[in-house]
Scaffold this motif. Sequence first.
Motif, mmCIF file in Angstrom:
data_model
loop_
_atom_site.group_PDB
_atom_site.id
_atom_site.type_symbol
_atom_site.label_atom_id
_atom_site.label_comp_id
_atom_site.label_asym_id
_atom_site.label_seq_id
_atom_site.Cartn_x
_atom_site.Cartn_y
_atom_site.Cartn_z
ATOM 1 N N ARG A 114 32.210 118.823 -72.975
ATOM 2 C CA ARG A 114 33.110 119.361 -73.994
ATOM 3 C C ARG A 114 33.664 118.234 -74.850
ATOM 4 O O ARG A 114 33.693 117.076 -74.435
ATOM 5 C CB ARG A 114 34.255 120.162 -73.370
ATOM 6 C CG ARG A 114 35.243 119.372 -72.561
ATOM 7 C CD ARG A 114 36.353 120.267 -72.013
ATOM 8 N NE ARG A 114 35.817 121.471 -71.400
ATOM 9 C CZ ARG A 114 35.337 121.520 -70.166
ATOM 10 N NH1 ARG A 114 35.339 120.427 -69.416
ATOM 11 N NH2 ARG A 114 34.854 122.634 -69.672
ATOM 12 N N CYS A 115 34.115 118.626 -76.041
ATOM 13 C CA CYS A 115 34.818 117.702 -76.943
ATOM 14 C C CYS A 115 36.259 118.185 -77.073
ATOM 15 O O CYS A 115 36.496 119.353 -77.405
ATOM 16 C CB CYS A 115 34.152 117.655 -78.317
ATOM 17 S SG CYS A 115 32.537 116.863 -78.320
ATOM 18 N N ILE A 116 37.186 117.300 -76.802
ATOM 19 C CA ILE A 116 38.605 117.621 -76.869
ATOM 20 C C ILE A 116 39.180 117.050 -78.159
ATOM 21 O O ILE A 116 39.089 115.840 -78.411
ATOM 22 C CB ILE A 116 39.353 117.045 -75.653
ATOM 23 C CG1 ILE A 116 38.784 117.631 -74.352
ATOM 24 C CG2 ILE A 116 40.855 117.307 -75.757
ATOM 25 C CD1 ILE A 116 39.307 116.957 -73.097
ATOM 26 N N LYS A 117 39.755 117.900 -78.977
ATOM 27 C CA LYS A 117 40.403 117.442 -80.209
ATOM 28 C C LYS A 117 41.792 116.903 -79.879
ATOM 29 O O LYS A 117 42.577 117.581 -79.208
ATOM 30 C CB LYS A 117 40.500 118.592 -81.215
ATOM 31 C CG LYS A 117 39.163 118.971 -81.844
ATOM 32 C CD LYS A 117 38.609 117.836 -82.694
ATOM 33 C CE LYS A 117 37.320 118.205 -83.384
ATOM 34 N NZ LYS A 117 36.791 117.090 -84.201
ATOM 35 N N HIS A 118 42.068 115.700 -80.369
ATOM 36 C CA HIS A 118 43.355 115.063 -80.081
ATOM 37 C C HIS A 118 43.608 113.997 -81.137
ATOM 38 O O HIS A 118 42.737 113.178 -81.442
ATOM 39 C CB HIS A 118 43.332 114.415 -78.696
ATOM 40 C CG HIS A 118 44.613 113.738 -78.331
ATOM 41 N ND1 HIS A 118 44.843 112.386 -78.558
ATOM 42 C CD2 HIS A 118 45.754 114.223 -77.764
ATOM 43 C CE1 HIS A 118 46.056 112.081 -78.143
ATOM 44 N NE2 HIS A 118 46.622 113.173 -77.662
ATOM 45 N N CYS A 119 44.817 113.976 -81.717
ATOM 46 C CA CYS A 119 45.140 113.022 -82.789
ATOM 47 C C CYS A 119 45.473 111.646 -82.203
ATOM 48 O O CYS A 119 46.521 111.475 -81.565
ATOM 49 C CB CYS A 119 46.316 113.528 -83.619
ATOM 50 S SG CYS A 119 45.916 114.994 -84.588
ATOM 51 N N HIS A 120 44.593 110.680 -82.415
ATOM 52 C CA HIS A 120 44.854 109.306 -81.973
ATOM 53 C C HIS A 120 44.216 108.325 -82.962
ATOM 54 O O HIS A 120 43.503 107.401 -82.587
ATOM 55 C CB HIS A 120 44.325 109.069 -80.552
ATOM 56 C CG HIS A 120 42.886 109.482 -80.378
ATOM 57 N ND1 HIS A 120 42.540 110.697 -79.828
ATOM 58 C CD2 HIS A 120 41.725 108.871 -80.688
ATOM 59 C CE1 HIS A 120 41.218 110.797 -79.791
ATOM 60 N NE2 HIS A 120 40.700 109.691 -80.319
ATOM 61 N N GLU A 121 44.474 108.543 -84.228
ATOM 62 C CA GLU A 121 43.890 107.727 -85.292
ATOM 63 C C GLU A 121 44.151 106.235 -85.079
ATOM 64 O O GLU A 121 45.228 105.845 -84.622
ATOM 65 C CB GLU A 121 44.482 108.133 -86.642
ATOM 66 C CG GLU A 121 43.708 109.220 -87.351
ATOM 67 C CD GLU A 121 44.307 109.507 -88.708
ATOM 68 O OE1 GLU A 121 44.405 108.562 -89.517
ATOM 69 O OE2 GLU A 121 44.702 110.654 -88.939
ATOM 70 N N GLN A 122 43.162 105.444 -85.460
ATOM 71 C CA GLN A 122 43.288 104.003 -85.309
ATOM 72 C C GLN A 122 43.839 103.365 -86.582
ATOM 73 O O GLN A 122 43.486 103.761 -87.692
ATOM 74 C CB GLN A 122 41.926 103.380 -84.972
ATOM 75 C CG GLN A 122 41.969 101.888 -84.679
ATOM 76 C CD GLN A 122 42.993 101.553 -83.621
ATOM 77 O OE1 GLN A 122 43.163 102.294 -82.655
ATOM 78 N NE2 GLN A 122 43.695 100.463 -83.789
ATOM 79 N N THR A 123 44.725 102.402 -86.408
ATOM 80 C CA THR A 123 45.230 101.593 -87.512
ATOM 81 C C THR A 123 45.497 100.189 -86.992
ATOM 82 O O THR A 123 45.774 99.999 -85.803
ATOM 83 C CB THR A 123 46.532 102.181 -88.105
ATOM 84 O OG1 THR A 123 47.104 101.243 -89.016
ATOM 85 C CG2 THR A 123 47.555 102.462 -87.015
ATOM 86 N N GLN A 124 45.378 99.206 -87.852
ATOM 87 C CA GLN A 124 45.567 97.823 -87.431
ATOM 88 C C GLN A 124 47.018 97.497 -87.111
ATOM 89 O O GLN A 124 47.319 96.425 -86.585
ATOM 90 C CB GLN A 124 45.050 96.869 -88.514
ATOM 91 C CG GLN A 124 43.540 96.919 -88.678
ATOM 92 C CD GLN A 124 43.024 95.885 -89.647
ATOM 93 O OE1 GLN A 124 43.795 95.183 -90.300
ATOM 94 N NE2 GLN A 124 41.715 95.789 -89.758
ATOM 95 N N ARG A 125 47.933 98.416 -87.373
ATOM 96 C CA ARG A 125 49.340 98.169 -87.093
ATOM 97 C C ARG A 125 49.639 98.141 -85.596
ATOM 98 O O ARG A 125 50.640 97.592 -85.175
ATOM 99 C CB ARG A 125 50.227 99.222 -87.779
ATOM 100 C CG ARG A 125 50.247 99.113 -89.295
ATOM 101 C CD ARG A 125 51.134 100.187 -89.885
ATOM 102 N NE ARG A 125 51.181 100.102 -91.327
ATOM 103 C CZ ARG A 125 52.066 99.386 -92.012
ATOM 104 N NH1 ARG A 125 52.957 98.663 -91.354
ATOM 105 N NH2 ARG A 125 52.062 99.372 -93.319
ATOM 106 N N PHE A 126 48.770 98.778 -84.793
ATOM 107 C CA PHE A 126 48.973 98.746 -83.343
ATOM 108 C C PHE A 126 47.620 98.743 -82.641
ATOM 109 O O PHE A 126 46.566 98.820 -83.276
ATOM 110 C CB PHE A 126 49.832 99.920 -82.858
ATOM 111 C CG PHE A 126 49.454 101.261 -83.429
ATOM 112 C CD1 PHE A 126 48.412 101.991 -82.890
ATOM 113 C CD2 PHE A 126 50.154 101.784 -84.510
ATOM 114 C CE1 PHE A 126 48.062 103.220 -83.404
ATOM 115 C CE2 PHE A 126 49.811 103.026 -85.026
ATOM 116 C CZ PHE A 126 48.760 103.744 -84.484
ATOM 117 N N CYS A 127 47.630 98.621 -81.322
ATOM 118 C CA CYS A 127 46.398 98.459 -80.538
ATOM 119 C C CYS A 127 45.614 99.765 -80.441
ATOM 120 O O CYS A 127 46.106 100.839 -80.766
ATOM 121 C CB CYS A 127 46.738 97.953 -79.138
ATOM 122 S SG CYS A 127 47.570 96.364 -79.131
ATOM 123 N N LEU A 128 44.380 99.624 -79.973
ATOM 124 C CA LEU A 128 43.505 100.777 -79.812
ATOM 125 C C LEU A 128 44.118 101.822 -78.880
ATOM 126 O O LEU A 128 44.671 101.477 -77.835
ATOM 127 C CB LEU A 128 42.163 100.327 -79.237
ATOM 128 C CG LEU A 128 41.338 99.344 -80.071
ATOM 129 C CD1 LEU A 128 40.160 98.846 -79.250
ATOM 130 C CD2 LEU A 128 40.864 99.992 -81.355
#
Length: 373
Positions: free
Chosen positions: A274-288
């Motif tokens: 399955r694929c779980i939708k979840h908001c965890h966008e990456q930005t250089q302002r903080f870690c992965l």
Amino acid sequence: MMTKSIIGKWHGLRQGSVGHRTVADILTGSSFLANMSVTHTYEHIFNKMVSALEWHPDYNLVLIGSRGGDISLVDLKNRTVKLCHRGGGRGQQITDIKCDLLDTNWYYTSSTSGKIIKQRLDGRDEIILKDTYISDEFYSSSRFSCIDVCPQRKLLVAGDSRGTIHLMPSCESESLVNSKTNCFSIGVHNSNILHTEFNKFNSDLFITASIDCTAKLWDTRMFSSHCSKPLLNIRHSHPLNSATFSLVNGSTLLITNYFDEISVYRGPNWQLERCIKHCHEQTQRFCLLKAKWHPLCELFLIGTFSSNPSVSGHYYDRPQAVDVIDPQNGQIKSSLSDGNPGVISISQFNTSGDIIAAIKGQNLIIFESIDSD
């Protein structure tokens, strides 16, 4: 069978209960989460953001590293912070930390300075396992992004910014480390490898996840400087932050992408479940933002963030949560927050599964399951 394996593993960690929680509470995955709250916050541990976190096998100790290369040991029982290593500042970011399970007085680090180092907790000694710094040209040919250690094989694997995997002994002696025949490197991805991990139930297997949108499964018995054909090549539409095996059975694989999806695969054929939708966008302002497993049951946690204000608001002026999710159905079991603005970029359960250490900027936040009595 799964319950027996969990209890067997649990018995080796602690006898009887997890803090205030019983094994039954942990297996149901609801009671201990319902009563989790912030018990302490360690503020401004470093003068730069915290970039790496690892629980020590002693469930009361946490190792953290900074973007400036500093490393500290946090003692939750005594609520003290001890500096283990003073970093060099800019360009020295600690990207990963792993404890030595064969001798818990030591730990390993990778960094953007191009070094893999084994160090003592008391800061008295260190062994450089790999150094890519070119003195004549004043730069490092590789920036290490991730490491993992297999205690059964006494083997360390590291991934770097060029898509190269480095395999080396986890170091019995200086002479063994300095022997080039015992260490080799080979390019296996087209871009930065952000995560690598051994399967805790099968030490022959390890996996890599990269910005090139692929995760690759490898067998150490078939891996050499002349051959780099993976057992499995999983392609995604977005760059990948991590690929991690279940700590309960080793046969469930979570792959976290850069944006809004966590994929669940099941062994032994590693088919997409399955694929779980979840908001965890990456930005250089903080870690992965990476999904991390609970050590005793099939739950995982991950921080939340979306650049769309209608989804999560502006991260700097609105609290963001860390979600605990059931991979069987994608249901969020609990959303934890300290109530203060900012993104929880790194989060991880301790070895007994009843405490969460979470990073928000320069702060370490501790969530614990507390009796409501």
